[in-house]
Write an enzyme that holds these catalytic residues in place. Structure first.
Site, PDB file in Angstrom:
ATOM      1  N   TYR A 150       9.413  38.587 -13.136  1.00 22.01           N
ATOM      2  CA  TYR A 150       9.487  37.373 -13.959  1.00 22.01           C
ATOM      3  C   TYR A 150       8.729  37.511 -15.288  1.00 22.01           C
ATOM      4  CZ  TYR A 150       8.875  32.342 -14.945  1.00 22.01           C
ATOM      5  OH  TYR A 150       8.861  31.094 -15.528  1.00 22.01           O
TER       6      TYR A 150
ATOM      7  N   ASN B 253       1.588  26.277 -15.614  1.00 25.65           N
ATOM      8  CA  ASN B 253       2.300  25.481 -14.592  1.00 25.65           C
ATOM      9  C   ASN B 253       2.586  24.054 -15.049  1.00 25.65           C
ATOM     10  OD1 ASN B 253       2.234  27.344 -12.213  1.00 25.65           O
ATOM     11  ND2 ASN B 253       0.066  27.284 -12.769  1.00 25.65           N
TER      12      ASN B 253
ATOM     13  N   CYS C 156       3.001  33.850 -17.128  1.00 23.90           N
ATOM     14  CA  CYS C 156       3.204  35.074 -16.339  1.00 23.90           C
ATOM     15  C   CYS C 156       3.433  36.285 -17.246  1.00 23.90           C
ATOM     16  CB  CYS C 156       4.379  34.914 -15.389  1.00 23.90           C
ATOM     17  SG  CYS C 156       4.040  33.764 -14.056  1.00 23.90           S
TER      18      CYS C 156
ATOM     19  N   ASP D 193      27.628  28.929 -16.838  1.00 23.26           N
ATOM     20  CA  ASP D 193      26.641  29.983 -16.606  1.00 23.26           C
ATOM     21  C   ASP D 193      26.324  30.660 -17.946  1.00 23.26           C
ATOM     22  OD1 ASP D 193      25.319  32.355 -16.035  1.00 23.26           O
ATOM     23  OD2 ASP D 193      26.457  32.724 -14.201  1.00 23.26           O
TER      24      ASP D 193
HETATM   25  P1  NAD Z   1      14.167  24.807 -13.023  1.00 22.40           P
HETATM   26  O1  NAD Z   1      14.507  25.839 -11.991  1.00 22.40           O
HETATM   27  O2  NAD Z   1      13.938  23.409 -12.562  1.00 22.40           O
HETATM   28  O3  NAD Z   1      15.285  24.776 -14.144  1.00 22.40           O
HETATM   29  C1  NAD Z   1      15.959  25.913 -14.595  1.00 22.40           C
HETATM   30  C2  NAD Z   1      17.436  25.583 -14.612  1.00 22.40           C
HETATM   31  O4  NAD Z   1      18.130  26.691 -15.171  1.00 22.40           O
HETATM   32  C3  NAD Z   1      18.021  25.344 -13.218  1.00 22.40           C
HETATM   33  O5  NAD Z   1      18.604  24.057 -13.140  1.00 22.40           O
HETATM   34  C4  NAD Z   1      19.075  26.432 -13.075  1.00 22.40           C
HETATM   35  O6  NAD Z   1      20.248  26.002 -12.393  1.00 22.40           O
HETATM   36  C5  NAD Z   1      19.386  26.756 -14.527  1.00 22.40           C
HETATM   37  N1  NAD Z   1      19.958  28.085 -14.664  1.00 22.40           N
HETATM   38  C6  NAD Z   1      19.504  29.239 -14.116  1.00 22.40           C
HETATM   39  N2  NAD Z   1      20.315  30.246 -14.453  1.00 22.40           N
HETATM   40  C7  NAD Z   1      21.279  29.719 -15.242  1.00 22.40           C
HETATM   41  C8  NAD Z   1      22.410  30.263 -15.880  1.00 22.40           C
HETATM   42  N3  NAD Z   1      22.707  31.566 -15.781  1.00 22.40           N
HETATM   43  N4  NAD Z   1      23.217  29.441 -16.590  1.00 22.40           N
HETATM   44  C9  NAD Z   1      22.945  28.110 -16.682  1.00 22.40           C
HETATM   45  N5  NAD Z   1      21.879  27.541 -16.080  1.00 22.40           N
HETATM   46  C10 NAD Z   1      21.064  28.334 -15.369  1.00 22.40           C
HETATM   47  O7  NAD Z   1      12.910  25.376 -13.806  1.00 22.40           O
HETATM   48  P2  NAD Z   1      11.929  24.641 -14.822  1.00 22.40           P
HETATM   49  O8  NAD Z   1      10.633  24.472 -14.127  1.00 22.40           O
HETATM   50  O9  NAD Z   1      12.579  23.466 -15.413  1.00 22.40           O
HETATM   51  O10 NAD Z   1      11.749  25.786 -15.911  1.00 22.40           O
HETATM   52  C11 NAD Z   1      12.399  25.757 -17.176  1.00 22.40           C
HETATM   53  C12 NAD Z   1      11.968  26.956 -17.989  1.00 22.40           C
HETATM   54  O11 NAD Z   1      10.547  26.933 -18.146  1.00 22.40           O
HETATM   55  C13 NAD Z   1      12.310  28.299 -17.360  1.00 22.40           C
HETATM   56  O12 NAD Z   1      12.645  29.207 -18.368  1.00 22.40           O
HETATM   57  C14 NAD Z   1      11.009  28.715 -16.716  1.00 22.40           C
HETATM   58  O13 NAD Z   1      10.912  30.112 -16.563  1.00 22.40           O
HETATM   59  C15 NAD Z   1       9.995  28.173 -17.701  1.00 22.40           C
HETATM   60  N6  NAD Z   1       8.669  27.939 -17.105  1.00 22.40           N
HETATM   61  C16 NAD Z   1       8.481  26.947 -16.207  1.00 22.40           C
HETATM   62  C17 NAD Z   1       7.227  26.738 -15.658  1.00 22.40           C
HETATM   63  C18 NAD Z   1       6.964  25.624 -14.667  1.00 22.40           C
HETATM   64  O14 NAD Z   1       5.816  25.460 -14.254  1.00 22.40           O
HETATM   65  N7  NAD Z   1       7.939  24.856 -14.257  1.00 22.40           N
HETATM   66  C19 NAD Z   1       6.151  27.566 -16.032  1.00 22.40           C
HETATM   67  C20 NAD Z   1       6.388  28.599 -16.926  1.00 22.40           C
HETATM   68  C21 NAD Z   1       7.647  28.764 -17.489  1.00 22.40           C
END
Ligand code: NAD
Length: 361
Positions: free
Chosen positions: A174, A203, A145, A79
């Site tokens: 967020y 996205n 966002c 974590d």
């Molecule tokens: P995701 O939820 O698939 O992956 C995020 C991962 O982080 C998850 O596997 C989760 O278990 C892990 N995680 C969360 N808290 C944690 C902690 N305390 N310690 C260790 N691991 C932890 O999301 P994603 O779509 O792969 O997004 C990745 C990043 O990109 C994020 O920061 C998200 O905010 C950003 N983002 C994503 C999108 C999108 O469209 N997917 C858009 C804008 C920003």
């Protein structure tokens, strides 16, 4: 009185000389957090395929729930909202990519603002641990966002450019977490000289991501709903909202390539930049494209849930800056990306139906 965007005024006040460093070598340690999730999992695979031999992938999820466990990579279940864990994670790192966050689609970020805000702990501890470890480059995954929501009230939205984050009125929960974490990254450059890089993702979609369970985003949710309709023979589909909201969607391969390009461009130190597609579609159009990917003979009957979370009316990425600095922008068409995404989700759906273990979120 008009206010100068933060990153522009920072650039004026920060007189740091940018020292050129050696290109990262195949044996240098690259740390990637959130690697059990969608984007970071794909990023691990991307760097592995590029020939990097020393990658440490980190996620708090148990390994069997990771979408894309990559062979030959050190995978840690830790974590990273915990400071001690962050130090362990960053030990020896040359580059750090922090993509861990508690996040999901609109359904998640509108309902769980506190969980989203708590991700501030992740970047706060990760950026400090990376600095203490002497990492040369630190990447933070921000989001569209973070932009001022007042500018996103019309489906025929003007595409958002980097200066539109200030004056700030980010998405509740967020978006504010992202904006504040961006600022941490900017100050680690300004005060301490660590090269930090910040991409505002619009996205992202594609294979190996969340497709069910409440955290999935619109493209994956619509693919799954169409697959369910075909499977059950029910010709009805329910969309969140009235279908007119607009967004752009970036294919995952463009996203990981963009992260690499941004993190290795010194002109972009401490400078938030859009990483997204500028192909704007309405949710209605998105469903039509998913139906085409599914090769449906007849469209499904659409119903609209007006009480469901919907987010801002419109959001698009202005790619002027990224084209100017990198001479590149995400280019996979939504039609092409959706075909691959649909096929992957169909495979996952069928595997789950057959009683096999699949990652959903
Ligand atoms: P995701 O939820 O698939 O992956 C995020 C991962 O982080 C998850 O596997 C989760 O278990 C892990 N995680 C969360 N808290 C944690 C902690 N305390 N310690 C260790 N691991 C932890 O999301 P994603 O779509 O792969 O997004 C990745 C990043 O990109 C994020 O920061 C998200 O905010 C950003 N983002 C994503 C999108 C999108 O469209 N997917 C858009 C804008 C920003």
């Amino acid at each position: 009185m008009s206010q100068k965007p933060l990153y522009e005024s920072m650039k004026q006040s920060v007189t740091r000389v940018v020292e050129t460093d050696e290109p990262t070598k195949p044996n240098d340690l690259i740390v990637i957090t959130g690697a059990g999730g969608f984007i970071a999992g794909n990023l691990v695979q991307y760097f592995r395929n590029k020939g990097f031999k020393n990658i440490r992938a980190v996620d708090k999820k148990p390994l069997y729930e990771w979408y894309l466990p990559v062979p030959g990579v050190e995978s840690l279940c830790l974590d990273v909202s915990n400071e001690t864990n962050c130090r362990r994670v960053c030990e020896g790192a040359v580059e750090v990519y922090n993509l861990a966050a508690d996040m999901g689609g609109m359904g998640f970020i509108e309902r769980f603002r506190i969980e989203c805000l708590r991700s501030i702990l992740i970047n706060t501890h990760m950026v400090e641990a990376a600095y203490r470890a002497g990492a040369k480059r630190y990447f933070f995954s921000s989001s569209a966002c973070a932009y001022n929501t007042d500018l996103q009230q019309d489906p025929n939205v003007r595409a958002l450019k980097e200066t539109d984050a200030y004056p700030a009125m980010a998405e509740r929960g967020y978006g504010w977490e992202k904006l504040m974490s961006e600022m941490f990254c900017q100050e680690y450059w300004a005060e301490r000289g660590m090269k930090t890089f910040i991409a505002r993702f619009h996205n992202v979609y594609g294979p190996n991501g969340t497709w069910d369970g409440g955290r999935e985003k619109a493209p994956a949710a619509l693919c799954r709903k169409v697959i369910e309709s075909l499977d059950t023979g029910d010709n009805n589909i329910t969309l969140w909202g009235d279908g007119t909201r607009t967004r752009s969607f970036m294919y995952i391969d463009d996203c990981v390539q963009g992260i690499d390009k941004i993190t290795h461009c010194d002109k972009l130190i401490a400078t938030p930049i859009n990483l997204g597609s500028d192909e704007l579609v309405s949710i209605n159009d998105l469903l039509t494209k998913v139906e085409q990917a599914a090769r449906l003979n007849k469209p499904l009957t659409r119903h609209y849930d007006l009480d469901a979370p919907m987010g801002v009316a419109g959001r698009n990425s202005d790619n002027t800056f990224i084209k100017q600095v990198l001479e590149w922008e995400p280019s996979t068409s939504l039609d092409d990306g959706l075909v691959k995404t649909y096929e992957w989700i169909k495979e996952q759906y069928n595997r789950r139906k057959a009683g096999m273990r699949v990652g959903i979120g």
